[in-house]
Design a protein around this motif. Sequence first.
Motif, PDB file in Angstrom:
ATOM      1  N   ASN A   1      -1.828  -1.661  -4.145  1.00  0.00           N
ATOM      2  CA  ASN A   1      -2.914  -0.708  -3.957  1.00  0.00           C
ATOM      3  C   ASN A   1      -2.769   0.466  -4.921  1.00  0.00           C
ATOM      4  O   ASN A   1      -1.715   1.123  -4.948  1.00  0.00           O
ATOM      5  N   GLU A   2      -3.803   0.723  -5.696  1.00  0.00           N
ATOM      6  CA  GLU A   2      -3.884   1.912  -6.567  1.00  0.00           C
ATOM      7  C   GLU A   2      -2.572   2.292  -7.244  1.00  0.00           C
ATOM      8  O   GLU A   2      -2.050   3.401  -7.019  1.00  0.00           O
TER       9      GLU A   2
ATOM     10  N   HIS B   1       0.871  -1.173   0.000  1.00  0.00           N
ATOM     11  CA  HIS B   1       0.000   0.000   0.000  1.00  0.00           C
ATOM     12  C   HIS B   1       0.915   1.232   0.000  1.00  0.00           C
ATOM     13  O   HIS B   1       1.000   1.968   0.980  1.00  0.00           O
TER      14      HIS B   1
ATOM     15  N   GLU C   1     -12.524   0.133  -1.579  1.00  0.00           N
ATOM     16  CA  GLU C   1     -12.453   1.422  -0.876  1.00  0.00           C
ATOM     17  C   GLU C   1     -13.519   2.361  -1.407  1.00  0.00           C
ATOM     18  O   GLU C   1     -13.751   2.429  -2.630  1.00  0.00           O
TER      19      GLU C   1
HETATM   20  O1  IFM Z   1      -6.163   7.184   2.215  1.00  0.00           O
HETATM   21  C1  IFM Z   1      -6.201   6.815   0.885  1.00  0.00           C
HETATM   22  C2  IFM Z   1      -5.819   5.365   0.709  1.00  0.00           C
HETATM   23  O2  IFM Z   1      -4.560   5.106   1.232  1.00  0.00           O
HETATM   24  C3  IFM Z   1      -5.812   4.995  -0.754  1.00  0.00           C
HETATM   25  N1  IFM Z   1      -7.055   5.353  -1.376  1.00  0.00           N
HETATM   26  C4  IFM Z   1      -7.550   6.686  -1.172  1.00  0.00           C
HETATM   27  C5  IFM Z   1      -7.596   6.999   0.310  1.00  0.00           C
HETATM   28  C6  IFM Z   1      -8.150   8.419   0.538  1.00  0.00           C
HETATM   29  O3  IFM Z   1      -7.325   9.344  -0.067  1.00  0.00           O
END
Ligand code: IFM
Length: 418
Positions: A182-183, A138, A332
Amino acid sequence: MEKQKLKFPEGFLWGAATSAYQVEGGNTNNWSEWGEKNAERLAEEAKFCWQDWQQKKFPEMFDPQNYISGRACDHYNLYEKDFDIARELGHNTHRFSIEWSRIEPEEGKFNDEEIEHYRKVIRAIKARGMEPFVTLWHWTNPVWLEKKGGCESRDFPKYFSRYSEYVAQKLGQEVKFWITLNEPTSVIASSYITGMWPPQKRSLLAGWKLYKKFARAHIEAYKHIHAADPDSQVGFANILHSFEPYRRKWFLDELMVRIGKYITNRRMLNLTKGYNDFLTVQYYFHNRFKFPRKIRTDGLPVSDMNWEIFPHGIYRIIHKLKEHNLPIYITENGLADADDSRRENFIKEHLKEIHEAIKDGADIRGYFHWSLLDNFEWDKGFWPRFGLVEIDYKTMERKIRSSALEYAKICKSNEIDD
Ligand code: IFM
């Protein structure tokens, strides 16, 4: 008139997500080092970044300490207490991440004690009747890796492969659901193109090259996890934006939408095709383009970060994902809302859109609210409050917000009022 109930499918997973660096405390990685070096600058720049109402509401943004993650929520020590809360709130799943810098603090040297820590975390989740979703990366890199060029290093996929193989061998039998990265596209955009996040590069080319590295890293991890347990389910957490042209059929507005959709929503999916057992949705942003820029939509409510709230966007995103014929998890979705005045409505409105998408044939199997706890929001620090549970960062006291209780009713009954 009696309210109609919208039922979710049997076995639907309800929960919330966190990430190691944002909640654990006591981390040393590329982000913690960058935070310490940049705290003064970030506090200074806050007056140019935020609207007056935000500056008034969150004066802590001018304090350099706000940008130092430090103890964060002390979740590393308090995880059992936090999982008790999640269970009390009716969650039957929980998503968290393993911190690479704890597992491999020096290149090639793995720390078994930290693996045992995460084994305890996983068992604590399961002991409370919740299904663990484990993220391997992450956004944070061990310091040794950052010195070698971090994500841009030619060998990033090789290093990530070795780390994921080690974790999969040690924990593969304990966990069914894995999220490799993650992303990745948020990192490409914010760390390598706009230069806001470490290592603060501004290069389209550097960003472009990263897609393939991240895809290779994901595929390697996918293989290791399946080698450890062929029944495991593996995906990556994809941020997906909703896009819209300001003027329909206006070539340049439409072109911006196409480019946005490709680089944000589609490219990573294309590059990892065949190596995803499920798809994910992380939804925060609605983008309207009026060439040559993004414009805001009048009348939409906003979060404390001034992000527009547009629940229908999640329906559109899911509708498009259906073509892949894979199960989908919303890994999320959330907002910064310190006074908890918008969260309940936010959750319900997004869930209604998700329910609609299910009705229209999407195979959605779970929803993770971001986040279980208030936490450290990267370069913004502690002032944005994303938690179902409020954290008092001085005493580490946890306080359940009223929206969390409303969400709990939904989790426990598996339905919402229409
Ligand atoms: O806090 C972040 C997270 O770590 C990754 N997705 C978006 C969230 C909000 O900005």
